[in-house]
Scaffold this motif. Structure first.
Motif, PDB file in Angstrom:
ATOM      1  N   MET A   5      -8.213  -8.249  -5.454  1.00  0.00           N
ATOM      2  CA  MET A   5      -7.509  -8.494  -4.197  1.00  0.00           C
ATOM      3  C   MET A   5      -8.076  -9.712  -3.476  1.00  0.00           C
ATOM      4  SD  MET A   5      -7.057  -4.669  -2.612  1.00  0.00           S
ATOM      5  CE  MET A   5      -6.209  -3.374  -3.514  1.00  0.00           C
ATOM      6  N   VAL A   6      -7.315 -10.196  -2.510  1.00  0.00           N
ATOM      7  CA  VAL A   6      -7.767 -11.306  -1.677  1.00  0.00           C
ATOM      8  C   VAL A   6      -8.950 -10.848  -0.827  1.00  0.00           C
ATOM      9  CG1 VAL A   6      -5.501 -12.402  -1.597  1.00  0.00           C
ATOM     10  CG2 VAL A   6      -6.081 -10.660   0.100  1.00  0.00           C
ATOM     11  N   PRO A   7      -9.828 -11.761  -0.393  1.00  0.00           N
ATOM     12  CA  PRO A   7     -11.018 -11.354   0.374  1.00  0.00           C
ATOM     13  C   PRO A   7     -10.709 -10.585   1.658  1.00  0.00           C
ATOM     14  CG  PRO A   7     -11.260 -13.592  -0.437  1.00  0.00           C
ATOM     15  CD  PRO A   7      -9.858 -13.188  -0.739  1.00  0.00           C
ATOM     16  N   ASN A   8      -9.619 -10.928   2.361  1.00  0.00           N
ATOM     17  CA  ASN A   8      -9.269 -10.232   3.619  1.00  0.00           C
ATOM     18  C   ASN A   8      -8.248  -9.125   3.362  1.00  0.00           C
ATOM     19  OD1 ASN A   8      -7.280 -12.090   2.950  1.00  0.00           O
ATOM     20  ND2 ASN A   8      -6.655 -12.407   5.073  1.00  0.00           N
ATOM     21  N   ALA A   9      -8.526  -8.294   2.359  1.00  0.00           N
ATOM     22  CA  ALA A   9      -7.549  -7.302   1.890  1.00  0.00           C
ATOM     23  C   ALA A   9      -7.179  -6.272   2.960  1.00  0.00           C
ATOM     24  CB  ALA A   9      -8.099  -6.591   0.652  1.00  0.00           C
ATOM     25  N   GLN A  10      -8.158  -5.760   3.698  1.00  0.00           N
ATOM     26  CA  GLN A  10      -7.879  -4.708   4.673  1.00  0.00           C
ATOM     27  C   GLN A  10      -6.972  -5.191   5.794  1.00  0.00           C
ATOM     28  OE1 GLN A  10      -8.513  -1.455   4.526  1.00  0.00           O
ATOM     29  NE2 GLN A  10      -9.434  -1.776   2.513  1.00  0.00           N
ATOM     30  N   GLU A  11      -7.226  -6.393   6.302  1.00  0.00           N
ATOM     31  CA  GLU A  11      -6.385  -6.952   7.369  1.00  0.00           C
ATOM     32  C   GLU A  11      -4.960  -7.173   6.881  1.00  0.00           C
ATOM     33  OE1 GLU A  11      -9.281  -8.077   6.419  1.00  0.00           O
ATOM     34  OE2 GLU A  11     -10.636  -7.977   8.162  1.00  0.00           O
ATOM     35  N   LYS A  12      -4.835  -7.671   5.645  1.00  0.00           N
ATOM     36  CA  LYS A  12      -3.515  -7.932   5.090  1.00  0.00           C
ATOM     37  C   LYS A  12      -2.752  -6.631   4.866  1.00  0.00           C
ATOM     38  CE  LYS A  12      -1.339 -11.201   1.994  1.00  0.00           C
ATOM     39  NZ  LYS A  12      -1.581 -12.357   1.110  1.00  0.00           N
ATOM     40  N   LEU A  13      -3.454  -5.562   4.414  1.00  0.00           N
ATOM     41  CA  LEU A  13      -2.816  -4.265   4.203  1.00  0.00           C
ATOM     42  C   LEU A  13      -2.324  -3.698   5.529  1.00  0.00           C
ATOM     43  CD1 LEU A  13      -2.147  -1.740   2.475  1.00  0.00           C
ATOM     44  CD2 LEU A  13      -4.475  -0.928   2.963  1.00  0.00           C
ATOM     45  N   LYS A  14      -3.162  -3.755   6.559  1.00  0.00           N
ATOM     46  CA  LYS A  14      -2.800  -3.199   7.863  1.00  0.00           C
ATOM     47  C   LYS A  14      -1.550  -3.869   8.420  1.00  0.00           C
ATOM     48  CE  LYS A  14      -4.889  -2.000  12.304  1.00  0.00           C
ATOM     49  NZ  LYS A  14      -6.112  -2.113  13.148  1.00  0.00           N
ATOM     50  N   ALA A  15      -1.493  -5.193   8.326  1.00  0.00           N
ATOM     51  CA  ALA A  15      -0.336  -5.940   8.828  1.00  0.00           C
ATOM     52  C   ALA A  15       0.918  -5.623   8.022  1.00  0.00           C
ATOM     53  CB  ALA A  15      -0.636  -7.436   8.776  1.00  0.00           C
ATOM     54  N   TYR A  16       0.759  -5.481   6.694  1.00  0.00           N
ATOM     55  CA  TYR A  16       1.901  -5.193   5.818  1.00  0.00           C
ATOM     56  C   TYR A  16       2.474  -3.805   6.095  1.00  0.00           C
ATOM     57  CZ  TYR A  16       4.548  -4.562   1.471  1.00  0.00           C
ATOM     58  OH  TYR A  16       5.536  -4.317   0.561  1.00  0.00           O
ATOM     59  N   LEU A  17       1.599  -2.812   6.272  1.00  0.00           N
ATOM     60  CA  LEU A  17       2.059  -1.444   6.529  1.00  0.00           C
ATOM     61  C   LEU A  17       2.757  -1.317   7.874  1.00  0.00           C
ATOM     62  CD1 LEU A  17      -0.937   0.689   5.162  1.00  0.00           C
ATOM     63  CD2 LEU A  17       1.212   0.133   4.012  1.00  0.00           C
ATOM     64  N   GLN A  18       2.312  -2.071   8.860  1.00  0.00           N
ATOM     65  CA  GLN A  18       2.959  -2.046  10.184  1.00  0.00           C
ATOM     66  C   GLN A  18       4.375  -2.600  10.125  1.00  0.00           C
ATOM     67  OE1 GLN A  18       0.212  -4.192  12.695  1.00  0.00           O
ATOM     68  NE2 GLN A  18      -0.998  -2.354  13.171  1.00  0.00           N
ATOM     69  N   LYS A  19       4.591  -3.566   9.253  1.00  0.00           N
ATOM     70  CA  LYS A  19       5.919  -4.193   9.138  1.00  0.00           C
ATOM     71  C   LYS A  19       6.846  -3.423   8.188  1.00  0.00           C
ATOM     72  CE  LYS A  19       4.211  -8.888   9.979  1.00  0.00           C
ATOM     73  NZ  LYS A  19       4.009 -10.245   9.380  1.00  0.00           N
ATOM     74  N   ASN A  20       6.270  -2.569   7.311  1.00  0.00           N
ATOM     75  CA  ASN A  20       7.072  -1.884   6.290  1.00  0.00           C
ATOM     76  C   ASN A  20       6.830  -0.370   6.342  1.00  0.00           C
ATOM     77  OD1 ASN A  20       8.135  -4.265   4.386  1.00  0.00           O
ATOM     78  ND2 ASN A  20       6.018  -4.725   4.979  1.00  0.00           N
ATOM     79  N   PRO A  21       7.673   0.372   7.066  1.00  0.00           N
ATOM     80  CA  PRO A  21       7.514   1.831   7.189  1.00  0.00           C
ATOM     81  C   PRO A  21       7.574   2.565   5.846  1.00  0.00           C
ATOM     82  CG  PRO A  21       9.086   1.000   8.802  1.00  0.00           C
ATOM     83  CD  PRO A  21       8.794  -0.131   7.883  1.00  0.00           C
ATOM     84  N   GLU A  22       8.417   2.083   4.901  1.00  0.00           N
ATOM     85  CA  GLU A  22       8.515   2.729   3.586  1.00  0.00           C
ATOM     86  C   GLU A  22       7.200   2.598   2.809  1.00  0.00           C
ATOM     87  OE1 GLU A  22      11.848   1.231   1.456  1.00  0.00           O
ATOM     88  OE2 GLU A  22      13.335   2.044   2.855  1.00  0.00           O
ATOM     89  N   ALA A  23       6.591   1.434   2.926  1.00  0.00           N
ATOM     90  CA  ALA A  23       5.295   1.219   2.271  1.00  0.00           C
ATOM     91  C   ALA A  23       4.220   2.097   2.910  1.00  0.00           C
ATOM     92  CB  ALA A  23       4.899  -0.251   2.354  1.00  0.00           C
ATOM     93  N   GLN A  24       4.340   2.303   4.232  1.00  0.00           N
ATOM     94  CA  GLN A  24       3.401   3.167   4.950  1.00  0.00           C
ATOM     95  C   GLN A  24       3.456   4.594   4.392  1.00  0.00           C
ATOM     96  OE1 GLN A  24       1.447   2.351   7.933  1.00  0.00           O
ATOM     97  NE2 GLN A  24       0.511   4.328   7.562  1.00  0.00           N
ATOM     98  N   GLN A  25       4.685   5.105   4.148  1.00  0.00           N
ATOM     99  CA  GLN A  25       4.852   6.448   3.587  1.00  0.00           C
ATOM    100  C   GLN A  25       4.291   6.524   2.162  1.00  0.00           C
ATOM    101  OE1 GLN A  25       9.028   7.329   3.889  1.00  0.00           O
ATOM    102  NE2 GLN A  25       8.967   7.653   6.109  1.00  0.00           N
TER     103      GLN A  25
END
Length: 456
Positions: free
Chosen positions: A315-335
């Motif tokens: 994964m990219v070095p800032n993986a956690q920040e990128k995951l958090k931002a992605y999940l906030q924008k994509n509810p289906e991915a959050q589930q």
């Protein structure tokens, strides 16, 4: 087929032994022993250990074949010593022949099974009483395992409920017809596949059918219990049986055997692991300059203790920040994340990360965890603290062993299995462990990695 396999093993072993450097003299075996006695001894012990039993798992076949070869070799060596049938007994030949006989017998059996399946030969005609889930599981078992198959000669059920069975097979609804049907078509095997059947009715069926068939089997109401290590104690005078369930990993000796196996396998595969690891590390450093090629993530280990689980960075070095931002924008991915703690389309994964995940190369550094005694090559899937509650009361099973690089979850769909199924697979493995299961799971993992099935 077994006779030919043993002859091939004998011949190959002699060729190898004769070409080994430093051999003092040429070891030979008389024709009587080579073509007669030795193959017959092997055939006897293969029959004695029930290698060709129809309802048998692949790893059970390997285990029984191993013991058949072991018993046969011991018996044959004793004969060669007692009757002086050769100039001397070569220890090198004994070791080589053991390996060759095991390999040749396993290969010949698989060839025979595949040939018989293709030509629809050597299938046992079976009548089932019960057309439910249990019957379907038995039919699927004989299709999906490397064993001689069956032909469904008849299905008897007063109230069939499983649609795919009722659509594929004709169901006889009158159980009173069973006895006449079996006698008319000379059926030798009957399986009563109704675990919930009342005791009196089951006893009546057994009393009616046992005199007219060779093999009568029934499924007792113990579905879901760990049956691989089940022992049957027969109390003949009282016409009773005691069912014993062994927990192999509860024994210190078995845990030591598993540990030795892990260390030996790690050292043996290091020749492959180290060169591949160096290449992958170079690729990661080129794609992600400044980032460490090995990623350390804390997982729950034996006894509930956390340990650093090593992986190649995918994964990219800032993986956690990128995951958090992605999940906030994509509810289906959050589930999806909340259900499995994985994403099929994970935005954090690098280009080389996709490749090493698909091939499971990202998990190679975990052999360090194995050597440190934090993991095993085969075991339950290493989990994070947030996943502990999914195991419920089964978490004590998880805490009792080392998590594994691969396991039942790996060879049964990996990312395609639900979390509940993963837990069941982990618990099954822990309660049914044997060295043979570990060997087969490693072989199956290798096949899956080559086929790139079920990973993301």
């Amino acid at each position: 087929m077994e006779y030919i396999a043993v002859l091939i093993a004998e011949k190959l072993s002699l060729i190898i032994q004769h070409n080994l450097p430093g051999m003092n003299g040429q070891f030979y075996i008389s024709d009587l022993y080579f073509y007669g006695i030795i193959p017959l001894v092997f055939i006897f012990f293969l029959y004695y250990t029930k290698v060709n039993e129809r309802f048998i798992l692949y790893w059970e076949t390997l285990q029984r074949t191993f013991y058949a070869v072991l018993y046969s070799e011991i018996f044959c060596v004793v004969l060669l010593y007692l009757f002086k049938t050769s100039n001397y007994v070569s220890r090198a030949y004994v070791v080589i022949f053991f390996a060759m006989a095991f390999i040749c017998l396993c290969i010949s059996r698989q060839l025979l099974i595949k040939t018989c399946r293709r030509l629809n030969l050597m299938k046992e005609a079976v009548v089932f009483i019960g057309a439910g889930k249990t019957t379907r599981k038995i039919i699927d078992f004989t299709r999906n395992n490397n064993c001689f198959g069956i032909n469904v000669a008849g299905l008897f059920d007063e109230t069939p409920k499983i649609k795919d069975i009722t659509e594929k097979y004709h169901i006889f609804r009158d159980l009173e017809e069973t006895k006449d049907y079996i006698q008319r078509y000379k059926i030798r095997t009957v399986i009563i596949a109704v675990p919930s059947m009342e005791k009196e009715r089951l006893l009546n069926l057994i009393e009616d059918l046992q005199p007219i068939v060779r093999n009568l089997m029934f499924v007792p109401n113990i579905v879901g219990m760990p049956v691989f290590n089940l022992e049957v104690k027969r109390l003949y005078e009282n016409n009773m049986v005691l069912l014993g369930i062994k927990n192999n990993l509860a024994k210190k000796t078995n845990r030591r055997i598993k540990r030795v196996f892990d260390i030996v396998f790690s050292l043996a595969t290091m020749v492959i692991i180290l060169p591949v690891s160096i290449i992958v590390m170079i690729g990661i450093m080129i794609e992600s300059p400044g980032a460490s090629p090995i990623f350390k993530h804390y997982r729950v280990g034996k006894g509930g203790k956390l340990f650093p689980c090593y992986k190649f960075r995918s994964m990219v070095p800032n993986a956690q920040e990128k995951l958090k931002a992605y999940l906030q924008k994509n509810p289906e991915a959050q589930q999806e994340w909340q259900a499995n703690f994985k994403l099929k389309n994970d935005p954090r994964i690098t280009k080389i990360g996709k490749f090493i995940r698909k091939t499971s190369i990202d998990e190679l550094p975990q052999f360090i965890n194995v050597l440190k005694g934090e993991m095993s090559w085969v075991g339950p899937r290493p989990i994070i603290k947030d996943e502990v509650h999914y195991y419920g009361k089964n978490i004590q099973d998880y805490y009792s062993v080392l998590p594994g690089i691969t396991g039942m979850w790996q060879v049964n769909g990996r990312s395609e299995t639900s979390y509940d199924e993963r837990v069941k697979l982990d618990v099954w493995y822990i309660r049914n462990w044997s060295v043979w299961i570990d060997i087969v799971l490693l072989i199956k993992t290798f096949k899956i990695v080559i086929c790139k099935k079920g990973a993301y």
